[in-house]
Design a protein around this motif. Sequence first.
Motif, mmCIF file in Angstrom:
data_model
loop_
_atom_site.group_PDB
_atom_site.id
_atom_site.type_symbol
_atom_site.label_atom_id
_atom_site.label_comp_id
_atom_site.label_asym_id
_atom_site.label_seq_id
_atom_site.Cartn_x
_atom_site.Cartn_y
_atom_site.Cartn_z
ATOM 1 N N SER A 9 1.093 5.557 -9.991
ATOM 2 C CA SER A 9 1.666 6.864 -10.330
ATOM 3 C C SER A 9 2.118 7.599 -9.083
ATOM 4 N N ALA A 10 1.282 7.559 -8.028
ATOM 5 C CA ALA A 10 1.647 8.236 -6.781
ATOM 6 C C ALA A 10 2.923 7.641 -6.194
ATOM 7 N N LYS A 11 3.048 6.319 -6.270
ATOM 8 C CA LYS A 11 4.252 5.656 -5.751
ATOM 9 C C LYS A 11 5.483 6.072 -6.554
ATOM 10 N N MET A 12 5.361 6.087 -7.877
ATOM 11 C CA MET A 12 6.502 6.439 -8.709
ATOM 12 C C MET A 12 6.909 7.906 -8.528
ATOM 13 N N LYS A 13 5.951 8.775 -8.290
ATOM 14 C CA LYS A 13 6.288 10.176 -7.994
ATOM 15 C C LYS A 13 7.088 10.262 -6.700
ATOM 16 N N GLN A 17 10.607 11.309 -7.628
ATOM 17 C CA GLN A 17 10.549 12.750 -7.364
ATOM 18 C C GLN A 17 10.683 13.550 -8.666
ATOM 19 N N GLY A 18 11.721 14.316 -8.832
ATOM 20 C CA GLY A 18 11.837 15.196 -10.000
ATOM 21 C C GLY A 18 12.025 14.476 -11.321
ATOM 22 N N GLU A 19 12.256 13.168 -11.298
ATOM 23 C CA GLU A 19 12.461 12.409 -12.535
ATOM 24 C C GLU A 19 11.179 11.749 -13.052
ATOM 25 N N TYR A 20 10.073 11.977 -12.363
ATOM 26 C CA TYR A 20 8.847 11.279 -12.733
ATOM 27 C C TYR A 20 8.403 11.600 -14.154
ATOM 28 N N GLU A 21 8.480 12.847 -14.568
ATOM 29 C CA GLU A 21 8.054 13.217 -15.918
ATOM 30 C C GLU A 21 8.953 12.566 -16.971
ATOM 31 N N TYR A 23 10.337 9.675 -16.581
ATOM 32 C CA TYR A 23 9.867 8.286 -16.615
ATOM 33 C C TYR A 23 8.617 8.161 -17.485
ATOM 34 N N LEU A 24 7.668 9.055 -17.325
ATOM 35 C CA LEU A 24 6.458 9.018 -18.146
ATOM 36 C C LEU A 24 6.792 9.139 -19.629
ATOM 37 N N ALA A 25 7.744 9.991 -19.944
ATOM 38 C CA ALA A 25 8.102 10.233 -21.345
ATOM 39 C C ALA A 25 8.663 8.989 -22.011
ATOM 40 N N CYS A 26 9.276 8.082 -21.236
ATOM 41 C CA CYS A 26 9.891 6.889 -21.843
ATOM 42 C C CYS A 26 8.851 5.957 -22.438
ATOM 43 N N SER A 284 23.170 -2.231 -3.909
ATOM 44 C CA SER A 284 22.243 -2.839 -4.862
ATOM 45 C C SER A 284 22.049 -1.892 -6.045
ATOM 46 N N VAL A 285 21.393 -2.362 -7.084
ATOM 47 C CA VAL A 285 21.276 -1.600 -8.327
ATOM 48 C C VAL A 285 19.825 -1.555 -8.783
ATOM 49 N N ARG A 286 19.399 -0.367 -9.195
ATOM 50 C CA ARG A 286 18.121 -0.196 -9.877
ATOM 51 C C ARG A 286 18.387 0.176 -11.335
ATOM 52 N N ILE A 287 17.553 -0.365 -12.215
ATOM 53 C CA ILE A 287 17.598 -0.002 -13.628
ATOM 54 C C ILE A 287 16.265 0.657 -13.969
ATOM 55 N N PHE A 288 16.324 1.903 -14.418
ATOM 56 C CA PHE A 288 15.132 2.651 -14.792
ATOM 57 C C PHE A 288 15.104 2.861 -16.306
ATOM 58 N N PRO A 289 13.935 2.686 -16.937
ATOM 59 C CA PRO A 289 13.865 2.797 -18.395
ATOM 60 C C PRO A 289 14.073 4.203 -18.934
ATOM 61 N N HIS A 290 13.992 5.217 -18.082
ATOM 62 C CA HIS A 290 14.266 6.581 -18.569
ATOM 63 C C HIS A 290 15.745 6.935 -18.442
ATOM 64 N N LYS A 291 16.531 6.021 -17.846
ATOM 65 C CA LYS A 291 17.966 6.262 -17.696
ATOM 66 C C LYS A 291 18.814 5.315 -18.529
ATOM 67 N N MET A 292 18.215 4.209 -18.956
ATOM 68 C CA MET A 292 18.942 3.198 -19.719
ATOM 69 C C MET A 292 18.055 2.677 -20.831
#
Length: 458
Positions: A9-13, A17-21, A23-26, A284-292
């Motif tokens: 959790s600390a790493k993902m925060k 940063q401001g998108e962590y919540e 991410y949790l919601a997904c 490079s590309v990151r795919i995040f589950p709260h964005k896609m």
Amino acid sequence: MIQLPAAFSAKMKRILQGEYEDYLACFDDERLYGLRVNEGKISVEEFLEICPFELRKIPWIHNGFFYDGESVSPAKHPYYHAGLYYLQEPSAMTPASRLPIEAGDKVLDLCAAPGGKATELGAKLKRTGMLVANDISNSRAKGLLKNIEVFGIGNVLVLSEEPGHLIEFFPHFFDKILIDAPCSGEGMFRKDPKMIKAWSEESPEFFAGLQRGILAQALAMLKPEGMLLYSTCTFDERENEQMIEELLIAHPSLSLKNITPNYEGFTNGFVTLTKTEMPEIAKSVRIFPHKMAGEGHFLALLEKKEESRPLSYEEATYQGKLPVEAKEFLDLLGISFDKSRLSLQKERLFYMPEGVPRLKGLRFLRSGLLLGECKKNRFEPSQALAMYLKKEEYPFVLDLSATDERVLRYLKGETIAAPELSEKGYYLVCVDGYPLGWGKLVNRMLKNKYLPGWRMSC
């Protein structure tokens, strides 16, 4: 409420940063199920015309679709057994879709099991070039082989080797390489909560060591001007941006390429997570589950530029007297095989990919397309050949509708009545025009030749 490890959790925060919540919601969202059409057998448009269940388009995968995994079971439909599609998590479809395969390419999928990416790479080759699919685990490689054969891919070597052992056989050999690397799996926590329990704070560093070795070995097999796509399903920068940064510093001949086509949900690799703030990492590309609508992934596409080196392998040629029964059967087919690429290994007849190196000393599950077995006074065609063929490439066909009760009986291994057939011998059994396997007609009854290990149990 999902319970994530405090260190994670600390790493993902820190990363989000401001998108962590968000991410949790997904984690409250439902799991996503994906289906990818096998364009080596059927076009997307043709498949949509016959598809028996409701699909929604995956916007960044041209042949990918969402389906409702709670209400339908595509793996139980005859079209699945005909190899018309593969079931795969939507984000996991991305790496193979973004490696630019061209006709005639020699392609390596280095960590290939269970085959989701290898089957797409093979379909994109469209019977040209060569696909080498490798997995170090022999048991996983057996499942990989089945998926490749169901998809009808014939120009293939299926291996189960340490990547380092492949270098002496394939030095500077491949036009394209895909590495879906073993990783700490942080991007799959929503899909598979058991992976949360398996995670530890030391996991990323452990897997980074494995990835570093695999990348070095793969580069020794990549041609000059060749391209390598590296992917993980994790978020840790040591396995992602920093791994690519380290590679670019150590190998000046490498450059990062933009991943195309771009998609609005893709996130650029984080330059701030590199040790040198290397600007090129943004390609490079990151795919995040709260964005896609998919799980977490990382992708980087690299191109190698350096002087050509002589290859140390010899091309194999396969010559000799072909048993008359095999020749008579192959003459029935509506496709021709280059006789120099036929290889009779004991009783088994193979069609080897063009330009394959000598393989003595390699542990492989399949070398080329298994055409069949030459037994005393007869030739028995293989399941792999049935899946490779198109309906119009064999003259004797039993084409059944998906609603015909004989289809499921055939897939279960039963003998089926075939009053519409008369000439005895081997028939290619199809469902709505797409091959499933062989049957042998005797007295208007079709003796089942569907591969026993593939048969449906219920």
